[in-house]
Design a protein around this motif. Structure first.
Motif, PDB file in Angstrom:
ATOM      1  N   VAL A   1       3.808   8.735   1.887  1.00 31.28           N
ATOM      2  CA  VAL A   1       4.086   9.857   0.971  1.00 31.28           C
ATOM      3  C   VAL A   1       3.283  11.102   1.724  1.00 31.28           C
ATOM      4  CG1 VAL A   1       3.428  10.781  -1.330  1.00 31.28           C
ATOM      5  CG2 VAL A   1       3.910   8.626  -0.973  1.00 31.28           C
ATOM      6  N   VAL A   2       3.994  11.996   1.759  1.00 28.79           N
ATOM      7  CA  VAL A   2       3.564  13.334   2.158  1.00 28.79           C
ATOM      8  C   VAL A   2       2.331  13.857   1.169  1.00 28.79           C
ATOM      9  CG1 VAL A   2       3.990  15.789   2.781  1.00 28.79           C
ATOM     10  CG2 VAL A   2       5.567  14.001   3.389  1.00 28.79           C
ATOM     11  N   HIS A   3       1.389  14.281   1.941  1.00 29.15           N
ATOM     12  CA  HIS A   3      -0.008  14.805   0.981  1.00 29.15           C
ATOM     13  C   HIS A   3       0.724  15.847   0.224  1.00 29.15           C
ATOM     14  CE1 HIS A   3      -3.312  12.770   3.284  1.00 29.15           C
ATOM     15  NE2 HIS A   3      -2.627  13.248   4.401  1.00 29.15           N
ATOM     16  N   GLY A   4       0.049  15.928  -0.926  1.00 31.47           N
ATOM     17  CA  GLY A   4       0.262  16.940  -1.955  1.00 31.47           C
ATOM     18  C   GLY A   4       1.695  16.361  -2.800  1.00 31.47           C
ATOM     19  N   HIS A   5       2.387  15.273  -2.698  1.00 34.40           N
ATOM     20  CA  HIS A   5       3.442  15.032  -3.359  1.00 34.40           C
ATOM     21  C   HIS A   5       3.100  13.835  -4.404  1.00 34.40           C
ATOM     22  CE1 HIS A   5       6.240  17.934  -1.871  1.00 34.40           C
ATOM     23  NE2 HIS A   5       5.588  17.501  -0.473  1.00 34.40           N
TER      24      HIS A   5
ATOM     25  N   PRO B   1      -3.679  11.185  -6.403  1.00 34.01           N
ATOM     26  CA  PRO B   1      -4.432   9.962  -6.179  1.00 34.01           C
ATOM     27  C   PRO B   1      -4.383   8.832  -7.362  1.00 34.01           C
ATOM     28  CG  PRO B   1      -5.644  11.797  -5.488  1.00 34.01           C
ATOM     29  CD  PRO B   1      -4.756  12.224  -6.452  1.00 34.01           C
ATOM     30  N   GLN B   2      -4.327   9.411  -8.552  1.00 36.70           N
ATOM     31  CA  GLN B   2      -4.082   8.507  -9.862  1.00 36.70           C
ATOM     32  C   GLN B   2      -2.756   7.817  -9.721  1.00 36.70           C
ATOM     33  OE1 GLN B   2      -6.628   7.474 -12.125  1.00 36.70           O
ATOM     34  NE2 GLN B   2      -4.803   5.975 -12.628  1.00 36.70           N
ATOM     35  N   ALA B   3      -1.855   8.560  -9.292  1.00 35.06           N
ATOM     36  CA  ALA B   3      -0.477   8.100  -9.284  1.00 35.06           C
ATOM     37  C   ALA B   3      -0.129   7.060  -8.456  1.00 35.06           C
ATOM     38  CB  ALA B   3       0.538   9.095  -9.074  1.00 35.06           C
ATOM     39  N   ARG B   4      -0.901   7.160  -7.066  1.00 34.57           N
ATOM     40  CA  ARG B   4      -1.143   6.326  -6.094  1.00 34.57           C
ATOM     41  C   ARG B   4      -1.671   4.964  -6.461  1.00 34.57           C
ATOM     42  NH1 ARG B   4      -4.490   3.694  -3.063  1.00 34.57           N
ATOM     43  NH2 ARG B   4      -3.908   3.152  -1.070  1.00 34.57           N
ATOM     44  N   GLU B   5      -2.790   5.017  -6.982  1.00 33.30           N
ATOM     45  CA  GLU B   5      -3.586   3.885  -7.684  1.00 33.30           C
ATOM     46  C   GLU B   5      -2.714   3.184  -8.626  1.00 33.30           C
ATOM     47  OE1 GLU B   5      -7.485   3.886  -9.335  1.00 33.30           O
ATOM     48  OE2 GLU B   5      -8.040   5.634  -7.947  1.00 33.30           O
ATOM     49  N   ASP B   6      -1.937   3.829  -9.522  1.00 39.53           N
ATOM     50  CA  ASP B   6      -1.002   3.085 -10.353  1.00 39.53           C
ATOM     51  C   ASP B   6       0.132   2.398  -9.758  1.00 39.53           C
ATOM     52  OD1 ASP B   6      -2.827   4.183 -12.245  1.00 39.53           O
ATOM     53  OD2 ASP B   6      -1.597   5.714 -13.106  1.00 39.53           O
ATOM     54  N   MET B   7       0.734   3.151  -9.015  1.00 41.86           N
ATOM     55  CA  MET B   7       2.115   2.684  -8.140  1.00 41.86           C
ATOM     56  C   MET B   7       1.384   1.303  -7.010  1.00 41.86           C
ATOM     57  SD  MET B   7       4.684   3.799  -8.949  1.00 41.86           S
ATOM     58  CE  MET B   7       5.647   3.163  -7.667  1.00 41.86           C
ATOM     59  N   VAL B   8       0.238   1.741  -6.643  1.00 46.30           N
ATOM     60  CA  VAL B   8       0.051   0.276  -5.733  1.00 46.30           C
ATOM     61  C   VAL B   8      -0.062  -0.875  -6.758  1.00 46.30           C
ATOM     62  CG1 VAL B   8      -2.156  -0.630  -4.418  1.00 46.30           C
ATOM     63  CG2 VAL B   8      -0.905   1.779  -3.694  1.00 46.30           C
ATOM     64  N   SER B   9      -1.122  -0.604  -7.964  1.00 49.54           N
ATOM     65  CA  SER B   9      -1.143  -1.865  -8.770  1.00 49.54           C
ATOM     66  C   SER B   9       0.235  -2.208  -9.278  1.00 49.54           C
ATOM     67  CB  SER B   9      -2.053  -1.285 -10.141  1.00 49.54           C
ATOM     68  OG  SER B   9      -2.116  -2.386 -10.745  1.00 49.54           O
TER      69      SER B   9
ATOM     70  N   ASP C   1       0.893  -1.208  -0.111  1.00 51.70           N
ATOM     71  CA  ASP C   1       0.067   0.066  -0.153  1.00 51.70           C
ATOM     72  C   ASP C   1       1.058   1.009  -0.010  1.00 51.70           C
ATOM     73  OD1 ASP C   1      -2.303   1.302  -0.132  1.00 51.70           O
ATOM     74  OD2 ASP C   1      -2.766   0.937   2.105  1.00 51.70           O
ATOM     75  N   ILE C   2       0.348   2.324  -0.479  1.00 53.46           N
ATOM     76  CA  ILE C   2       0.704   3.704  -0.096  1.00 53.46           C
ATOM     77  C   ILE C   2      -0.191   4.389   0.472  1.00 53.46           C
ATOM     78  CG2 ILE C   2       1.561   5.743  -1.457  1.00 53.46           C
ATOM     79  CD1 ILE C   2       2.264   3.952  -3.780  1.00 53.46           C
ATOM     80  N   GLU C   3       0.360   5.214   1.520  1.00 52.19           N
ATOM     81  CA  GLU C   3      -0.247   5.832   2.578  1.00 52.19           C
ATOM     82  C   GLU C   3       0.213   7.160   2.710  1.00 52.19           C
ATOM     83  OE1 GLU C   3      -0.165   3.886   6.447  1.00 52.19           O
ATOM     84  OE2 GLU C   3      -1.251   2.071   5.676  1.00 52.19           O
ATOM     85  N   PHE C   4      -0.931   8.248   2.679  1.00 46.17           N
ATOM     86  CA  PHE C   4      -0.643   9.725   2.378  1.00 46.17           C
ATOM     87  C   PHE C   4      -0.353  10.188   3.956  1.00 46.17           C
ATOM     88  CE2 PHE C   4      -0.679  10.588  -1.605  1.00 46.17           C
ATOM     89  CZ  PHE C   4      -1.785  10.110  -2.162  1.00 46.17           C
ATOM     90  N   VAL C   5       0.427  10.799   4.435  1.00 36.89           N
ATOM     91  CA  VAL C   5       0.829  11.234   5.788  1.00 36.89           C
ATOM     92  C   VAL C   5       1.031  12.869   5.774  1.00 36.89           C
ATOM     93  CG1 VAL C   5       1.736   9.252   6.674  1.00 36.89           C
ATOM     94  CG2 VAL C   5       3.370  10.878   5.646  1.00 36.89           C
ATOM     95  N   ASP C   6       0.780  13.510   6.805  1.00 34.28           N
ATOM     96  CA  ASP C   6       1.242  15.008   7.161  1.00 34.28           C
ATOM     97  C   ASP C   6       2.536  15.180   6.762  1.00 34.28           C
ATOM     98  OD1 ASP C   6      -1.494  15.501   7.417  1.00 34.28           O
ATOM     99  OD2 ASP C   6      -1.704  15.183   9.351  1.00 34.28           O
TER     100      ASP C   6
END
Length: 90
Positions: A54-58, A61-69, A28-33
């Motif tokens: 990953v720090v929010h804003g960097h 959401p689409q890149a996160r989905e693609d990377m998790v996949s 998984d990839i999780e966003f953090v402050d």
């Protein structure tokens, strides 16, 4: 291996003649402050779990989905494995 839902399927492993055990690594990839040292991305591990923080804003959401996949595929095809079991005594 991945099933039709894109989830990493359980894998069977044997270690040193022991009975087979099922492992289902999570990716998984999780966003953090924030992260220490001004980092914007940092990998963390726990038994049976690979997580990238990953720090929010960097990352979008689409890149996160693609990377998790992509990471699920890599782990599901056993191209990236971790041995969380302690070494066996000789």
């Amino acid at each position: 291996m991945q099933d039709d839902s894109g989830t990493t399927a359980p894998q069977q492993r044997t270690t040193g003649g022991a009975s087979a055990e099922l492992l289902r690594p999570e990716v998984d990839i999780e966003f953090v402050d924030r992260l220490p040292g001004g980092r914007v991305v940092m990998p963390v591990e726990q038994e049976n779990r690979f997580v990238w923080l990953v720090v929010h804003g960097h990352m979008s959401p689409q890149a996160r989905e693609d990377m998790v996949s992509a990471l699920q595929s890599i782990v599901g095809n056993r191209l990236w494995e971790q041995n969380w079991q302690p070494p066996q005594a000789s």
